[in-house]
Motif scaffolding. Structure first.
Motif, PDB file in Angstrom:
ATOM      1  N   PHE A 203       0.856  -1.177   0.000  1.00 17.09           N
ATOM      2  CA  PHE A 203       0.000   0.000   0.000  1.00 17.09           C
ATOM      3  C   PHE A 203       0.897   1.234   0.000  1.00 17.09           C
ATOM      4  O   PHE A 203       1.864   1.312   0.746  1.00 17.09           O
ATOM      5  CB  PHE A 203      -0.911   0.001   1.230  1.00 17.09           C
ATOM      6  CG  PHE A 203      -1.916  -1.117   1.234  1.00 17.09           C
ATOM      7  CD1 PHE A 203      -3.241  -0.888   0.899  1.00 17.09           C
ATOM      8  CD2 PHE A 203      -1.539  -2.414   1.552  1.00 17.09           C
ATOM      9  CE1 PHE A 203      -4.170  -1.918   0.891  1.00 17.09           C
ATOM     10  CE2 PHE A 203      -2.454  -3.455   1.546  1.00 17.09           C
ATOM     11  CZ  PHE A 203      -3.767  -3.210   1.219  1.00 17.09           C
ATOM     12  N   ARG A 204       0.529   2.211  -0.852  1.00 11.14           N
ATOM     13  CA  ARG A 204       1.357   3.419  -0.990  1.00 11.14           C
ATOM     14  C   ARG A 204       0.457   4.639  -0.921  1.00 11.14           C
ATOM     15  O   ARG A 204      -0.619   4.681  -1.520  1.00 11.14           O
ATOM     16  CB  ARG A 204       2.094   3.379  -2.331  1.00 11.14           C
ATOM     17  CG  ARG A 204       2.953   4.608  -2.622  1.00 11.14           C
ATOM     18  CD  ARG A 204       3.852   4.356  -3.829  1.00 11.14           C
ATOM     19  NE  ARG A 204       3.089   3.892  -4.994  1.00 11.14           N
ATOM     20  CZ  ARG A 204       3.632   3.244  -6.034  1.00 11.14           C
ATOM     21  NH1 ARG A 204       4.934   2.985  -6.046  1.00 11.14           N
ATOM     22  NH2 ARG A 204       2.888   2.869  -7.046  1.00 11.14           N
ATOM     23  N   GLY A 205       0.890   5.660  -0.172  1.00 11.32           N
ATOM     24  CA  GLY A 205       0.123   6.893  -0.064  1.00 11.32           C
ATOM     25  C   GLY A 205       0.637   7.755   1.066  1.00 11.32           C
ATOM     26  O   GLY A 205       1.434   7.311   1.900  1.00 11.32           O
ATOM     27  N   ASP A 206       0.174   9.004   1.099  1.00 15.91           N
ATOM     28  CA  ASP A 206       0.641   9.968   2.103  1.00 15.91           C
ATOM     29  C   ASP A 206      -0.317  10.137   3.275  1.00 15.91           C
ATOM     30  O   ASP A 206       0.048  10.735   4.289  1.00 15.91           O
ATOM     31  CB  ASP A 206       0.854  11.339   1.440  1.00 15.91           C
ATOM     32  CG  ASP A 206       1.925  11.301   0.370  1.00 15.91           C
ATOM     33  OD1 ASP A 206       2.906  10.559   0.552  1.00 15.91           O
ATOM     34  OD2 ASP A 206       1.773  12.007  -0.650  1.00 15.91           O
TER      35      ASP A 206
ATOM     36  N   ILE B 248      -4.481   4.960   4.416  1.00 10.58           N
ATOM     37  CA  ILE B 248      -3.695   3.736   4.226  1.00 10.58           C
ATOM     38  C   ILE B 248      -4.216   2.620   5.133  1.00 10.58           C
ATOM     39  O   ILE B 248      -4.481   1.497   4.693  1.00 10.58           O
ATOM     40  CB  ILE B 248      -2.203   3.990   4.524  1.00 10.58           C
ATOM     41  CG1 ILE B 248      -1.562   4.810   3.404  1.00 10.58           C
ATOM     42  CG2 ILE B 248      -1.460   2.672   4.743  1.00 10.58           C
ATOM     43  CD1 ILE B 248      -1.182   4.019   2.183  1.00 10.58           C
ATOM     44  N   TRP B 249      -4.349   2.926   6.422  1.00  7.45           N
ATOM     45  CA  TRP B 249      -4.751   1.881   7.357  1.00  7.45           C
ATOM     46  C   TRP B 249      -6.209   1.484   7.177  1.00  7.45           C
ATOM     47  O   TRP B 249      -6.579   0.314   7.404  1.00  7.45           O
ATOM     48  CB  TRP B 249      -4.447   2.306   8.786  1.00  7.45           C
ATOM     49  CG  TRP B 249      -2.969   2.362   8.993  1.00  7.45           C
ATOM     50  CD1 TRP B 249      -2.172   3.467   9.064  1.00  7.45           C
ATOM     51  CD2 TRP B 249      -2.088   1.245   9.085  1.00  7.45           C
ATOM     52  NE1 TRP B 249      -0.860   3.121   9.201  1.00  7.45           N
ATOM     53  CE2 TRP B 249      -0.772   1.760   9.217  1.00  7.45           C
ATOM     54  CE3 TRP B 249      -2.279  -0.134   9.076  1.00  7.45           C
ATOM     55  CZ2 TRP B 249       0.334   0.926   9.337  1.00  7.45           C
ATOM     56  CZ3 TRP B 249      -1.173  -0.962   9.199  1.00  7.45           C
ATOM     57  CH2 TRP B 249       0.112  -0.435   9.321  1.00  7.45           C
ATOM     58  N   ALA B 250      -7.040   2.404   6.738  1.00  6.06           N
ATOM     59  CA  ALA B 250      -8.422   2.040   6.414  1.00  6.06           C
ATOM     60  C   ALA B 250      -8.456   1.064   5.243  1.00  6.06           C
ATOM     61  O   ALA B 250      -9.227   0.087   5.239  1.00  6.06           O
ATOM     62  CB  ALA B 250      -9.230   3.298   6.090  1.00  6.06           C
ATOM     63  N   ALA B 251      -7.610   1.305   4.250  1.00  5.06           N
ATOM     64  CA  ALA B 251      -7.551   0.405   3.089  1.00  5.06           C
ATOM     65  C   ALA B 251      -7.044  -0.977   3.498  1.00  5.06           C
ATOM     66  O   ALA B 251      -7.553  -2.008   3.026  1.00  5.06           O
ATOM     67  CB  ALA B 251      -6.654   1.002   2.011  1.00  5.06           C
ATOM     68  N   MET B 252      -6.044  -1.023   4.370  1.00  2.00           N
ATOM     69  CA  MET B 252      -5.538  -2.308   4.853  1.00  2.00           C
ATOM     70  C   MET B 252      -6.611  -3.052   5.645  1.00  2.00           C
ATOM     71  O   MET B 252      -6.774  -4.279   5.511  1.00  2.00           O
ATOM     72  CB  MET B 252      -4.303  -2.097   5.720  1.00  2.00           C
ATOM     73  CG  MET B 252      -3.035  -1.769   4.948  1.00  2.00           C
ATOM     74  SD  MET B 252      -1.601  -1.858   6.055  1.00  2.00           S
ATOM     75  CE  MET B 252      -0.268  -1.553   4.901  1.00  2.00           C
ATOM     76  N   LYS B 253      -7.348  -2.326   6.477  1.00  2.00           N
ATOM     77  CA  LYS B 253      -8.409  -2.955   7.262  1.00  2.00           C
ATOM     78  C   LYS B 253      -9.480  -3.546   6.360  1.00  2.00           C
ATOM     79  O   LYS B 253      -9.961  -4.669   6.577  1.00  2.00           O
ATOM     80  CB  LYS B 253      -9.041  -1.923   8.214  1.00  2.00           C
ATOM     81  CG  LYS B 253      -8.529  -1.968   9.624  1.00  2.00           C
ATOM     82  CD  LYS B 253      -9.425  -1.190  10.555  1.00  2.00           C
ATOM     83  CE  LYS B 253      -9.044  -1.480  11.990  1.00  2.00           C
ATOM     84  NZ  LYS B 253      -9.900  -0.758  12.953  1.00  2.00           N
ATOM     85  N   THR B 254      -9.844  -2.807   5.340  1.00  2.00           N
ATOM     86  CA  THR B 254     -10.856  -3.298   4.405  1.00  2.00           C
ATOM     87  C   THR B 254     -10.370  -4.578   3.728  1.00  2.00           C
ATOM     88  O   THR B 254     -11.125  -5.552   3.597  1.00  2.00           O
ATOM     89  CB  THR B 254     -11.169  -2.227   3.349  1.00  2.00           C
ATOM     90  OG1 THR B 254     -11.704  -1.074   4.007  1.00  2.00           O
ATOM     91  CG2 THR B 254     -12.172  -2.741   2.330  1.00  2.00           C
ATOM     92  N   PHE B 255      -9.104  -4.592   3.314  1.00  2.00           N
ATOM     93  CA  PHE B 255      -8.556  -5.792   2.679  1.00  2.00           C
ATOM     94  C   PHE B 255      -8.592  -6.962   3.653  1.00  2.00           C
ATOM     95  O   PHE B 255      -9.008  -8.071   3.296  1.00  2.00           O
ATOM     96  CB  PHE B 255      -7.118  -5.537   2.218  1.00  2.00           C
ATOM     97  CG  PHE B 255      -6.542  -6.660   1.403  1.00  2.00           C
ATOM     98  CD1 PHE B 255      -6.503  -6.580   0.017  1.00  2.00           C
ATOM     99  CD2 PHE B 255      -6.042  -7.806   2.014  1.00  2.00           C
ATOM    100  CE1 PHE B 255      -5.986  -7.623  -0.737  1.00  2.00           C
ATOM    101  CE2 PHE B 255      -5.522  -8.849   1.269  1.00  2.00           C
ATOM    102  CZ  PHE B 255      -5.499  -8.757  -0.109  1.00  2.00           C
TER     103      PHE B 255
ATOM    104  N   ASP C 203      -2.274   2.010  -4.740  1.00  2.00           N
ATOM    105  CA  ASP C 203      -2.121   3.428  -4.445  1.00  2.00           C
ATOM    106  C   ASP C 203      -3.383   3.929  -3.759  1.00  2.00           C
ATOM    107  O   ASP C 203      -4.485   3.850  -4.327  1.00  2.00           O
ATOM    108  CB  ASP C 203      -1.853   4.209  -5.729  1.00  2.00           C
ATOM    109  CG  ASP C 203      -0.426   4.039  -6.214  1.00  2.00           C
ATOM    110  OD1 ASP C 203       0.506   4.366  -5.464  1.00  2.00           O
ATOM    111  OD2 ASP C 203      -0.253   3.531  -7.344  1.00  2.00           O
ATOM    112  N   VAL C 204      -3.220   4.451  -2.563  1.00  2.00           N
ATOM    113  CA  VAL C 204      -4.360   4.878  -1.736  1.00  2.00           C
ATOM    114  C   VAL C 204      -4.471   6.400  -1.806  1.00  2.00           C
ATOM    115  O   VAL C 204      -3.539   7.113  -1.428  1.00  2.00           O
ATOM    116  CB  VAL C 204      -4.189   4.419  -0.280  1.00  2.00           C
ATOM    117  CG1 VAL C 204      -5.394   4.863   0.573  1.00  2.00           C
ATOM    118  CG2 VAL C 204      -4.015   2.895  -0.217  1.00  2.00           C
ATOM    119  N   LYS C 205      -5.611   6.859  -2.266  1.00  2.00           N
ATOM    120  CA  LYS C 205      -5.822   8.308  -2.378  1.00  2.00           C
ATOM    121  C   LYS C 205      -6.169   8.901  -1.014  1.00  2.00           C
ATOM    122  O   LYS C 205      -6.806   8.237  -0.195  1.00  2.00           O
ATOM    123  CB  LYS C 205      -6.948   8.599  -3.363  1.00  2.00           C
ATOM    124  CG  LYS C 205      -6.624   8.173  -4.792  1.00  2.00           C
ATOM    125  CD  LYS C 205      -7.786   8.494  -5.712  1.00  2.00           C
ATOM    126  CE  LYS C 205      -7.449   8.095  -7.152  1.00  2.00           C
ATOM    127  NZ  LYS C 205      -8.586   8.380  -8.093  1.00  2.00           N
TER     128      LYS C 205
END
Length: 354
Positions: free
Chosen positions: A251-254, A259-266, A349-351
């Motif tokens: 996961f990549r992003g600022d 980022i952590w929300a995207a990881m949790k969803t995955f 890429d996480v917006k």
């Protein structure tokens, strides 16, 4: 297809600072006789053979299952050994060795004819470094010749940072393992070529670009992600490398929270998930059914733990490993390179959240 190199493996524990000369002498004799010895360096464990013996070098490829198009690094214990390996060594090369050797810097130089073609994947260049580890230097001295040594693992697997990792991958494929405890850096050396129009880093590693630019200001770096059948200019150029059995997703992003929300969803939508994270972030998704491997307090610690953490998650049966790409400064560049190859380039890429 080449048959694997088969032998009976013997392991000797040695003090990493003051190794007993008896197992070192036996290991040196094994190198001279054309055998294979796994040994610790400050970066990772190496799988060593006589660099000037093409038959011994071939055993490295057979033991690892390494493709012939992936060249090896030669390890020396004294700069006087350069004359056996390279020609037309430049002044800047000697300046770099004086600053960083012994240490985690490999230089690509023009090779001598005595260097076997199978060591260099048929190229007219050779990669050379001087390891910063008492066991490695003692072994080279005992062998009385330079030692070719890629990482002591099965090809494309995470590199070994302990003798136990070596035994797991290569038991029965290496004559001697010198167990000098865990390695201190945990990532391979930086590879720098001085032979093109401008000095170029071919692989980031234990010496940062920032440190190198103090001596070579015009240094460039362009990562290469080659397919397995491509001719590699240096070790570590293949896209698939350092890979665990589990699938790595980066996961990549600022935006930290995004980022952590995207990881949790995955993690919620997949079973058998593992997480690599710095200590401060290791509890971010601990409320989910996830296997967590802390990489330590900072990126220096993460470099030391990265490969062992990948192996640990594999041993726990995870099917997915999630990680965040670090900043590309300092050792973060090398960590990111290893993660990208472990993930075979798969990055989400996480917006930022609005």
């Amino acid at each position: 297809m080449r048959q694997p190199y088969r032998t009976t493996t013997v392991c000797f524990q040695v003090d990493p600072q003051h190794p007993d000369p008896r197992p070192i002498a036996r290991a040196g004799a094994t190198i001279r006789a054309g055998g294979l010895v796994a040994f610790p360096t400050e970066t990772v464990y190496g799988l060593g053979a006589n660099a000037l013996d093409s038959t011994a070098v071939e055993k490295i490829f057979r033991a690892k299952g390494r493709p012939a198009n992936d060249p090896l690094i030669v390890h020396i214990a004294d700069l006087s050994q350069l004359s056996h390996l390279a020609v037309s060594v430049s002044e800047i090369a000697y300046r770099l060795f004086k600053r960083f050797a012994p240490g985690a810097l490999t230089l690509v130089l023009n090779k001598r004819e005595a260097v076997p073609a199978n060591l260099t994947a048929g190229m007219d260049t050779v990669a050379v470094r001087m390891p910063d580890h008492a066991v490695a230097l003692a072994l080279i001295d005992a062998a009385g010749r330079p030692i070719a040594a890629p990482s002591a693992n099965r090809f494309s697997r995470p590199s070994p940072t302990t003798a136990q990792h070596v035994a797991h991958d290569l038991d029965g494929r290496v004559d001697i393992i010198l167990d000098g405890g865990p390695t201190s850096i945990g990532l391979e050396s930086t590879i720098l070529s001085l032979l093109g129009d401008a000095p170029q880093v071919l692989r980031p590693g234990g010496v940062s670009l920032e440190a190198l630019r103090e001596i070579v200001p015009d240094l460039t770096y362009q990562p290469q992600y080659l397919p397995d059948d491509a001719a590699a200019p240096s070790p570590g150029s293949m896209l698939k490398h350092y890979s665990p059995r589990a699938t790595v997703i980066l996961f990549r992003g600022d935006d930290d929270e995004a980022i952590w929300a995207a990881m949790k969803t995955f993690a919620k939508n997949h079973d058998h998930v593992g997480l690599l994270a710095l200590e401060k972030d290791a509890t971010r998704i601990a409320d989910l059914d996830v296997e967590v491997e802390s990489l330590g307090v900072d990126l220096d610690a993460a470099a030391t733990r990265l490969f062992s953490a990948l192996r640990s998650l594999d041993s726990r049966g995870v099917e997915w490993i999630l990680a965040r790409l670090p900043d590309t400064t300092g050792v973060g560049l090398a960590i990111g390179d290893r993660l990208l190859r472990a993930a075979e380039g798969v990055v989400i890429d996480v917006k930022p959240r609005r």
